[in-house]
Write a protein that holds these residues in place. Sequence first.
Motif, PDB file in Angstrom:
ATOM      1  N   GLU A  39      -0.512  -3.682  -2.942  1.00 47.92           N
ATOM      2  CA  GLU A  39      -0.205  -4.101  -1.724  1.00 47.92           C
ATOM      3  C   GLU A  39      -0.138  -2.817  -0.915  1.00 47.92           C
ATOM      4  OE1 GLU A  39       2.676  -7.232  -1.263  1.00 47.92           O
ATOM      5  OE2 GLU A  39       2.164  -7.993  -3.357  1.00 47.92           O
ATOM      6  N   ASN A  40      -0.784  -2.897   0.490  1.00 48.08           N
ATOM      7  CA  ASN A  40      -0.616  -1.548   1.173  1.00 48.08           C
ATOM      8  C   ASN A  40      -0.214  -2.094   2.792  1.00 48.08           C
ATOM      9  OD1 ASN A  40      -0.739   0.638   2.684  1.00 48.08           O
ATOM     10  ND2 ASN A  40      -2.857   1.275   1.833  1.00 48.08           N
ATOM     11  N   PRO A  41       1.095  -2.618   2.787  1.00 47.09           N
ATOM     12  CA  PRO A  41       1.494  -3.401   3.817  1.00 47.09           C
ATOM     13  C   PRO A  41       1.359  -2.708   5.287  1.00 47.09           C
ATOM     14  CG  PRO A  41       3.399  -3.001   2.587  1.00 47.09           C
ATOM     15  CD  PRO A  41       2.227  -2.675   1.735  1.00 47.09           C
ATOM     16  N   GLY A  42       1.779  -1.210   5.208  1.00 45.96           N
ATOM     17  CA  GLY A  42       1.857  -0.592   6.524  1.00 45.96           C
ATOM     18  C   GLY A  42       0.382   0.202   6.822  1.00 45.96           C
ATOM     19  N   ALA A  43      -0.598  -0.130   6.039  1.00 44.84           N
ATOM     20  CA  ALA A  43      -1.892   0.544   6.346  1.00 44.84           C
ATOM     21  C   ALA A  43      -2.139   0.119   7.859  1.00 44.84           C
ATOM     22  CB  ALA A  43      -2.922   0.125   5.435  1.00 44.84           C
ATOM     23  N   PRO A  44      -2.877   1.252   8.348  1.00 44.08           N
ATOM     24  CA  PRO A  44      -3.346   2.566   8.026  1.00 44.08           C
ATOM     25  C   PRO A  44      -2.163   3.467   8.340  1.00 44.08           C
ATOM     26  CG  PRO A  44      -4.094   1.997  10.292  1.00 44.08           C
ATOM     27  CD  PRO A  44      -3.489   0.832   9.778  1.00 44.08           C
ATOM     28  N   ASN A  45      -0.989   3.093   8.942  1.00 45.54           N
ATOM     29  CA  ASN A  45      -0.143   4.098   9.389  1.00 45.54           C
ATOM     30  C   ASN A  45       0.581   4.636   7.962  1.00 45.54           C
ATOM     31  OD1 ASN A  45      -0.365   3.545  12.111  1.00 45.54           O
ATOM     32  ND2 ASN A  45       1.218   2.111  11.900  1.00 45.54           N
ATOM     33  N   SER A  46       0.691   3.984   6.822  1.00 47.74           N
ATOM     34  CA  SER A  46       1.211   4.344   5.787  1.00 47.74           C
ATOM     35  C   SER A  46       0.575   5.756   5.096  1.00 47.74           C
ATOM     36  CB  SER A  46       1.452   3.321   4.635  1.00 47.74           C
ATOM     37  OG  SER A  46       0.251   2.639   4.426  1.00 47.74           O
ATOM     38  N   LEU A  47      -0.733   5.956   5.522  1.00 47.04           N
ATOM     39  CA  LEU A  47      -1.556   7.084   5.169  1.00 47.04           C
ATOM     40  C   LEU A  47      -1.360   8.187   5.765  1.00 47.04           C
ATOM     41  CD1 LEU A  47      -4.827   4.586   4.078  1.00 47.04           C
ATOM     42  CD2 LEU A  47      -3.039   5.166   2.555  1.00 47.04           C
ATOM     43  N   ARG A  48      -0.507   8.318   6.878  1.00 47.47           N
ATOM     44  CA  ARG A  48      -0.508   9.158   7.603  1.00 47.47           C
ATOM     45  C   ARG A  48       0.259  10.400   6.783  1.00 47.47           C
ATOM     46  NH1 ARG A  48       0.231   6.475  13.493  1.00 47.47           N
ATOM     47  NH2 ARG A  48      -2.087   6.102  13.883  1.00 47.47           N
ATOM     48  N   PRO A  49      -0.116  11.702   6.799  1.00 51.07           N
ATOM     49  CA  PRO A  49       0.833  12.604   6.296  1.00 51.07           C
ATOM     50  C   PRO A  49       2.234  12.558   6.855  1.00 51.07           C
ATOM     51  CG  PRO A  49      -1.295  13.632   6.929  1.00 51.07           C
ATOM     52  CD  PRO A  49      -1.165  12.330   7.659  1.00 51.07           C
ATOM     53  N   SER A  50       3.041  12.954   5.835  1.00 53.00           N
ATOM     54  CA  SER A  50       4.488  12.836   6.254  1.00 53.00           C
ATOM     55  C   SER A  50       5.350  14.084   5.432  1.00 53.00           C
ATOM     56  CB  SER A  50       5.226  11.500   6.043  1.00 53.00           C
ATOM     57  OG  SER A  50       6.752  11.729   6.339  1.00 53.00           O
ATOM     58  N   GLY A  51       6.100  14.604   6.260  1.00 53.92           N
ATOM     59  CA  GLY A  51       6.946  15.861   5.476  1.00 53.92           C
ATOM     60  C   GLY A  51       7.802  15.047   4.430  1.00 53.92           C
ATOM     61  N   ALA A  52       8.210  13.925   4.581  1.00 56.54           N
ATOM     62  CA  ALA A  52       9.175  13.233   3.559  1.00 56.54           C
ATOM     63  C   ALA A  52       8.424  12.759   2.351  1.00 56.54           C
ATOM     64  CB  ALA A  52       9.908  12.355   4.309  1.00 56.54           C
ATOM     65  N   ASN A  53       8.885  13.081   1.019  1.00 55.43           N
ATOM     66  CA  ASN A  53       8.476  12.515  -0.179  1.00 55.43           C
ATOM     67  C   ASN A  53       9.000  10.832  -0.158  1.00 55.43           C
ATOM     68  OD1 ASN A  53       7.012  14.665  -1.058  1.00 55.43           O
ATOM     69  ND2 ASN A  53       8.664  15.525  -1.965  1.00 55.43           N
ATOM     70  N   PRO A  54       7.817  10.182  -0.510  1.00 54.20           N
ATOM     71  CA  PRO A  54       8.521   8.876  -0.906  1.00 54.20           C
ATOM     72  C   PRO A  54       9.225   8.634  -2.240  1.00 54.20           C
ATOM     73  CG  PRO A  54       5.993   8.927  -1.744  1.00 54.20           C
ATOM     74  CD  PRO A  54       6.602  10.539  -1.034  1.00 54.20           C
ATOM     75  N   SER A  55      10.190   7.653  -2.158  1.00 57.90           N
ATOM     76  CA  SER A  55      10.940   7.115  -3.308  1.00 57.90           C
ATOM     77  C   SER A  55      10.122   6.529  -4.200  1.00 57.90           C
ATOM     78  CB  SER A  55      12.341   6.560  -2.789  1.00 57.90           C
ATOM     79  OG  SER A  55      11.885   5.415  -2.204  1.00 57.90           O
ATOM     80  N   LEU A  56      10.004   6.341  -5.378  1.00 61.54           N
ATOM     81  CA  LEU A  56       9.291   5.496  -5.998  1.00 61.54           C
ATOM     82  C   LEU A  56      10.074   4.747  -7.081  1.00 61.54           C
ATOM     83  CD1 LEU A  56       6.316   4.781  -6.762  1.00 61.54           C
ATOM     84  CD2 LEU A  56       6.394   6.768  -8.444  1.00 61.54           C
ATOM     85  N   ASP A  57       9.990   3.354  -7.345  1.00 61.77           N
ATOM     86  CA  ASP A  57      10.898   2.734  -8.380  1.00 61.77           C
ATOM     87  C   ASP A  57       9.597   2.183  -9.335  1.00 61.77           C
ATOM     88  OD1 ASP A  57      12.650   1.138  -9.596  1.00 61.77           O
ATOM     89  OD2 ASP A  57      12.392  -0.469  -8.284  1.00 61.77           O
ATOM     90  N   VAL A  58       9.622   2.663 -10.430  1.00 63.61           N
ATOM     91  CA  VAL A  58       8.815   1.919 -11.580  1.00 63.61           C
ATOM     92  C   VAL A  58       9.510   1.179 -12.662  1.00 63.61           C
ATOM     93  CG1 VAL A  58       7.297   2.697 -13.361  1.00 63.61           C
ATOM     94  CG2 VAL A  58       7.283   3.808 -11.183  1.00 63.61           C
ATOM     95  N   ASN A  59       9.072  -0.014 -12.883  1.00 60.23           N
ATOM     96  CA  ASN A  59       9.815  -0.972 -14.067  1.00 60.23           C
ATOM     97  C   ASN A  59       8.588  -1.153 -15.069  1.00 60.23           C
ATOM     98  OD1 ASN A  59      12.424  -1.647 -12.734  1.00 60.23           O
ATOM     99  ND2 ASN A  59      11.242  -2.237 -11.235  1.00 60.23           N
ATOM    100  N   VAL A  60       9.243  -1.209 -16.240  1.00 64.37           N
ATOM    101  CA  VAL A  60       8.135  -1.527 -17.463  1.00 64.37           C
ATOM    102  C   VAL A  60       8.928  -2.803 -18.191  1.00 64.37           C
ATOM    103  CG1 VAL A  60       7.510  -0.547 -19.701  1.00 64.37           C
ATOM    104  CG2 VAL A  60       7.758   0.883 -17.498  1.00 64.37           C
ATOM    105  N   ASN A  61       8.257  -3.507 -18.619  1.00 64.88           N
ATOM    106  CA  ASN A  61       8.604  -4.789 -19.209  1.00 64.88           C
ATOM    107  C   ASN A  61       7.679  -5.240 -20.468  1.00 64.88           C
ATOM    108  OD1 ASN A  61      10.384  -6.678 -20.019  1.00 64.88           O
ATOM    109  ND2 ASN A  61       9.784  -8.061 -18.654  1.00 64.88           N
ATOM    110  N   VAL A  62       8.033  -5.735 -21.500  1.00 67.50           N
ATOM    111  CA  VAL A  62       7.305  -5.851 -22.786  1.00 67.50           C
ATOM    112  C   VAL A  62       7.499  -7.264 -23.058  1.00 67.50           C
ATOM    113  CG1 VAL A  62       6.392  -5.560 -25.020  1.00 67.50           C
ATOM    114  CG2 VAL A  62       6.749  -3.511 -23.481  1.00 67.50           C
ATOM    115  N   ASN A  63       6.538  -8.092 -23.263  1.00 70.32           N
ATOM    116  CA  ASN A  63       6.512  -9.668 -23.706  1.00 70.32           C
ATOM    117  C   ASN A  63       5.580  -9.821 -24.914  1.00 70.32           C
ATOM    118  OD1 ASN A  63       8.836 -10.785 -22.148  1.00 70.32           O
ATOM    119  ND2 ASN A  63       7.255 -10.675 -20.557  1.00 70.32           N
ATOM    120  N   ALA A  64       5.938 -10.565 -25.855  1.00 71.67           N
ATOM    121  CA  ALA A  64       5.087 -10.837 -26.890  1.00 71.67           C
ATOM    122  C   ALA A  64       5.208 -12.526 -27.612  1.00 71.67           C
ATOM    123  CB  ALA A  64       5.117  -9.994 -28.106  1.00 71.67           C
TER     124      ALA A  64
END
Length: 168
Positions: A39-64
């Motif tokens: 999902e890219n909800p802010g496109a095309p504005n989200s693609l404009r260059p910005s001086g601020a680095n984005p924060s990134l939240d990554v989650n990992v899960n395993v099921n079997a």
Amino acid sequence: MANQASNGGEPAAGEQPAEAGAGPGIHVLGQYIKDLSFENPGAPNSLRPSGANPSLDVNVNVNARPMGETQFEVELKLDATAKRGEDTLFVTEVTYGGLFQIKNVPQEHIHPVVLIECPRLLFPFARQILADATRQGGFPPLMIDPVDFAALYRQRAQQAQPEAPTTA
């Protein structure tokens, strides 16, 4: 050149049948995308260059889950959300599955093999899928750091254990 005698497929005297003497093994019977979302909800504005680095939240899960006596389906779910301030740049997730056959592994070791070794085999493929999805979404490829599935397994095992009552 050595002589090779044929005795109808039977092992020669003193030899073990291949299955009986075979070491433990993990066999990948198949692997597949079960779910993929970007999902890219802010496109095309989200693609404009910005001086601020984005924060990134990554989650990992395993099921079997078992699919037979020696077969297991393992699902590795990776999801990531990138934000710049309050604005969501992208949300992506993949559930990547594999069907594995586990042979000649003692029963007490099946659980850790399925939840540590199998996702370790799936991870590079799921990681590449997310990298491609973010790149196709207009962002630099998301390259998730390697995951320590043994530590994740230990963490889940500790969470599953009930707290011991304290005595005064």
